[in-house]
Scaffold this motif. Structure first.
Motif: not given
Length: 293
Positions: A9-12, A30-32, A50-52, A58-60
């Protein structure tokens, strides 16, 4: 399982999470974890966006974890090493109510060092805070609400109003999975329509055929296979980023590994610099397995 759905969800729906946690719908990608040289990779709980200007870590967590404070400072220092000029916001989101004091820890402290991070206990978050955005609707069932069934019905109504079919399907499937933490499967089936979820990647990759026999039963039956497939997909993706993996035969060998072997490979690949490193790792671990057997 539940942590991984939240990660999806956080990624999408990263803008929805940014609006909720940062107060502004900034674009986040998403940052690997491999970009921070972080080990081990915890695909079931961790996501870095990540943004600029910043990184949102986040940890779920479904259950309390005594290692969380150390993991927070570990990721923070690694992020600073790689991106010294970016702000970092770290948030641990606990999904399931507990009396454990661990879910109240917001500090890592040793003599001479102190690091703070944020904690959100979903069962304390007002329902209305999560009902405003599509990507947060599945979390609303875990929020502070006196009537879980009523909340599920409200969420289902909002899902039906979503105009994008794929978005509707993914949100419905995620809601069905997370609702399993607080409601019986028959209650969930009464409210959420299976037809709505069939196009969802969650439905296809995690629940698979088992969902036809009931949401919760399907999750339990498919969890082992789904976990292995999901872990394999993540490791293959990271290998492609790390060493440019483009060998179908190697990818097939990776997808045959056990969950434990995939976790070990996920940690080891951070040190790979060329495809030969992967070949050597696979041969070594296959030989080791033969010796052990």
């Amino acid at each position: 399982m539940y942590d991984n759905v939240c990660k999806f969800l956080a990624e999408s729906f990263s803008q929805d999470f940014a609006q909720w946690l940062l107060g502004t719908p900034i674009d986040l990608t998403q940052l690997s974890p491999s970009e921070l040289s972080v080990a081990p990779i915890r695909a079931d709980a961790l996501i870095l966006l990540a943004s600029e200007q910043m990184i949102l870590h986040l940890e779920f967590q479904t259950q309390p974890d005594a290692e969380i404070p150390f993991r927070m400072i570990d990721y923070r220092l690694r992020a600073y090493r790689r991106y010294p000029n970016k702000q970092v916001r770290q948030v641990v989101i606990y999904l399931k109510p507990t009396r454990s004091e661990l879910v109240h820890q917001t500090v890592f402290a040793i003599p001479g060092t102190r690091h703070e991070f944020e904690v959100i206990r979903l069962w304390e978050v007002p329902q209305e805070n999560l009902m405003q955005f599509p990507g947060l609707l599945p979390l609303a069932i875990l929020s502070r609400t006196a009537d879980k069934m009523r909340t599920l019905r409200e969420v289902a109504q909002r899902i039906e109003r979503l105009s994008i079919r794929t978005e509707q399907s993914n949100v419905a499937a995620a809601t069905s999975v997370l609702a399993g933490l607080v409601l019986e499967k028959e209650m969930i089936r009464q409210v959420l329509k299976e037809e709505t979820m069939k196009d969802s990647v969650i439905y296809q990759d995690i629940v698979e055929q088992g969902i036809q026999q009931g949401i919760q039963q399907g999750i339990q039956q498919g969890i082992q296979q789904g976990a292995q497939a999901g872990e394999a997909t993540l490791v293959v993706r990271l290998l492609k980023r790390q060493i440019g993996l483009a060998n179908d035969a190697l990818e097939a060998r990776i997808r045959e590994l056990s969950v434990q072997q995939l976790e070990d490979l996920g940690e080891a690949l951070l040190e790979f610099t060329q495809p030969e490193d992967l070949v050597n790792w696979l041969e070594h671990h296959q030989n080791s397995s033969l010796v052990e057997s």
